[in-house]
Design an enzyme around this catalytic site. Structure first.
Site, PDB file in Angstrom:
ATOM      1  N   HIS A  45       0.847  -1.200   0.000  1.00 13.82           N
ATOM      2  CA  HIS A  45       0.000   0.000   0.000  1.00 13.82           C
ATOM      3  C   HIS A  45       0.874   1.238   0.000  1.00 13.82           C
ATOM      4  CE1 HIS A  45       1.219  -0.452   4.173  1.00 13.82           C
ATOM      5  NE2 HIS A  45       1.069   0.854   4.257  1.00 13.82           N
ATOM      6  N   HIS A 127       5.473   6.383  -0.936  1.00 19.86           N
ATOM      7  CA  HIS A 127       6.245   5.183  -1.275  1.00 19.86           C
ATOM      8  C   HIS A 127       5.437   3.940  -0.942  1.00 19.86           C
ATOM      9  CE1 HIS A 127       6.876   5.589   3.053  1.00 19.86           C
ATOM     10  NE2 HIS A 127       7.088   4.278   3.064  1.00 19.86           N
TER      11      HIS A 127
HETATM   12  P1  ATP Z   1       4.946  -3.035  11.910  1.00 24.02           P
HETATM   13  O1  ATP Z   1       5.047  -1.673  12.553  1.00 24.02           O
HETATM   14  O2  ATP Z   1       4.165  -4.007  12.718  1.00 24.02           O
HETATM   15  O3  ATP Z   1       6.249  -3.553  11.428  1.00 24.02           O
HETATM   16  P2  ATP Z   1       3.692  -1.572   9.759  1.00 24.02           P
HETATM   17  O4  ATP Z   1       4.732  -0.526   9.919  1.00 24.02           O
HETATM   18  O5  ATP Z   1       3.346  -2.021   8.389  1.00 24.02           O
HETATM   19  O6  ATP Z   1       4.085  -2.869  10.565  1.00 24.02           O
HETATM   20  P3  ATP Z   1       2.043   0.223  11.197  1.00 24.02           P
HETATM   21  O7  ATP Z   1       3.216   0.589  12.052  1.00 24.02           O
HETATM   22  O8  ATP Z   1       0.721   0.066  11.841  1.00 24.02           O
HETATM   23  O9  ATP Z   1       2.335  -1.115  10.435  1.00 24.02           O
HETATM   24  O10 ATP Z   1       1.967   1.306  10.049  1.00 24.02           O
HETATM   25  C1  ATP Z   1       0.908   1.394   9.124  1.00 24.02           C
HETATM   26  C2  ATP Z   1       1.379   2.258   7.963  1.00 24.02           C
HETATM   27  O11 ATP Z   1       1.679   3.572   8.440  1.00 24.02           O
HETATM   28  C3  ATP Z   1       2.671   1.756   7.305  1.00 24.02           C
HETATM   29  O12 ATP Z   1       2.645   2.124   5.941  1.00 24.02           O
HETATM   30  C4  ATP Z   1       3.742   2.526   8.020  1.00 24.02           C
HETATM   31  O13 ATP Z   1       4.896   2.703   7.201  1.00 24.02           O
HETATM   32  C5  ATP Z   1       3.069   3.868   8.250  1.00 24.02           C
HETATM   33  N1  ATP Z   1       3.561   4.498   9.472  1.00 24.02           N
HETATM   34  C6  ATP Z   1       3.704   3.923  10.678  1.00 24.02           C
HETATM   35  N2  ATP Z   1       4.153   4.807  11.597  1.00 24.02           N
HETATM   36  C7  ATP Z   1       4.296   5.976  10.934  1.00 24.02           C
HETATM   37  C8  ATP Z   1       4.722   7.284  11.325  1.00 24.02           C
HETATM   38  N3  ATP Z   1       5.090   7.565  12.555  1.00 24.02           N
HETATM   39  N4  ATP Z   1       4.754   8.245  10.378  1.00 24.02           N
HETATM   40  C9  ATP Z   1       4.377   7.983   9.110  1.00 24.02           C
HETATM   41  N5  ATP Z   1       3.949   6.787   8.677  1.00 24.02           N
HETATM   42  C10 ATP Z   1       3.915   5.789   9.576  1.00 24.02           C
END
Ligand code: ATP
Ligand code: MG
Length: 185
Positions: A45, A127
């Site tokens: 995504h 991205h």
């Molecule tokens: P995990 O953290 O369990 O490894 P994940 O990063 O895919 O998995 P989330 O952390 O819930 O899952 O993030 C959901 C989406 O939001 C992902 O695309 C992640 O890159 C983005 N994301 C997470 N934290 C942030 C942040 N602080 N700022 C911007 N984007 C974020």
């Protein structure tokens, strides 16, 4: 411990199954070469806005606020592979994108402003993450034909399972169709 009073939310563009499959197919070689942990196909995504932990009681109002957005659809190409050393992720990103993409992101954050969320707008780099814990890219060129026609965006809940993040779409919002001047009086 699961916390049913809160959700971990983000807005994203989600590829339709055909595009998701094309992203997957065209990037297997480079993902393998990166040595990283692949993001599973269903999870590919493009994040628009990460809201973080949100009180579940706010969900109806938050959804309604997002539904008030009337942003135009747009098209862009995912045509640049990058390794981001700090986060050690392999990503694919648009080399250039129409103003409508950052415009949509800005619109989402404006709509979220009344909710006093723990996260807010920061530097935005669109991205799609392909692999985590990756190594630097080997020298190679990759011919990419990944055109993305964005016609809708989604509100997604991220559930942390032992095997990794699981994403649950909660709502979809249409982007406005570009009106063609052709054939008009
Ligand atoms: P995990 O953290 O369990 O490894 P994940 O990063 O895919 O998995 P989330 O952390 O819930 O899952 O993030 C959901 C989406 O939001 C992902 O695309 C992640 O890159 C983005 N994301 C997470 N934290 C942030 C942040 N602080 N700022 C911007 N984007 C974020
Ligand atoms: Mg994360």
């Amino acid at each position: 411990m699961p916390d049913s009073a809160h959700l971990r939310l983000f807005f994203a563009l989600w590829p339709d199954p055909g595009l998701g499959q094309r992203i997957w197919d065209l990037t297997r070689g480079v993902v393998r070469a990166s040595g990283g942990r692949p993001v599973i196909r269903e999870n590919l995504h493009l994040t628009l806005a990460f809201l973080g932990k949100v009180d579940a009681a706010m969900l109806p109002e938050l959804r309604a606020a997002a539904a008030e957005l009337h942003s135009p659809g747009f098209e862009f190409a995912l045509d640049e592979l990058s390794f981001w050393p700090r986060s050690r992720v392999l990503v694919i990103q648009p080399g250039s994108c129409p103003e409508a993409l950052p415009g949509l992101v800005e619109g989402i954050w404006d709509a979220m402003a009344p909710f006093a969320l723990e996260c807010g707008p920061g530097k935005y780099r669109p991205h799609v993450t392909l692999a985590r814990e990756a190594g630097p890219l080997p020298l190679q060129s990759l011919q990419l034909q990944l055109s993305w026609q964005a016609t809708e965006f989604c509100l997604v809940s991220s559930v942390t399972d032992p095997g990794g993040a699981r994403y649950e779409p909660l709502a979809r919002y249409h982007l406005l169709q570009a009106t063609s001047e052709a054939g008009r009086e």
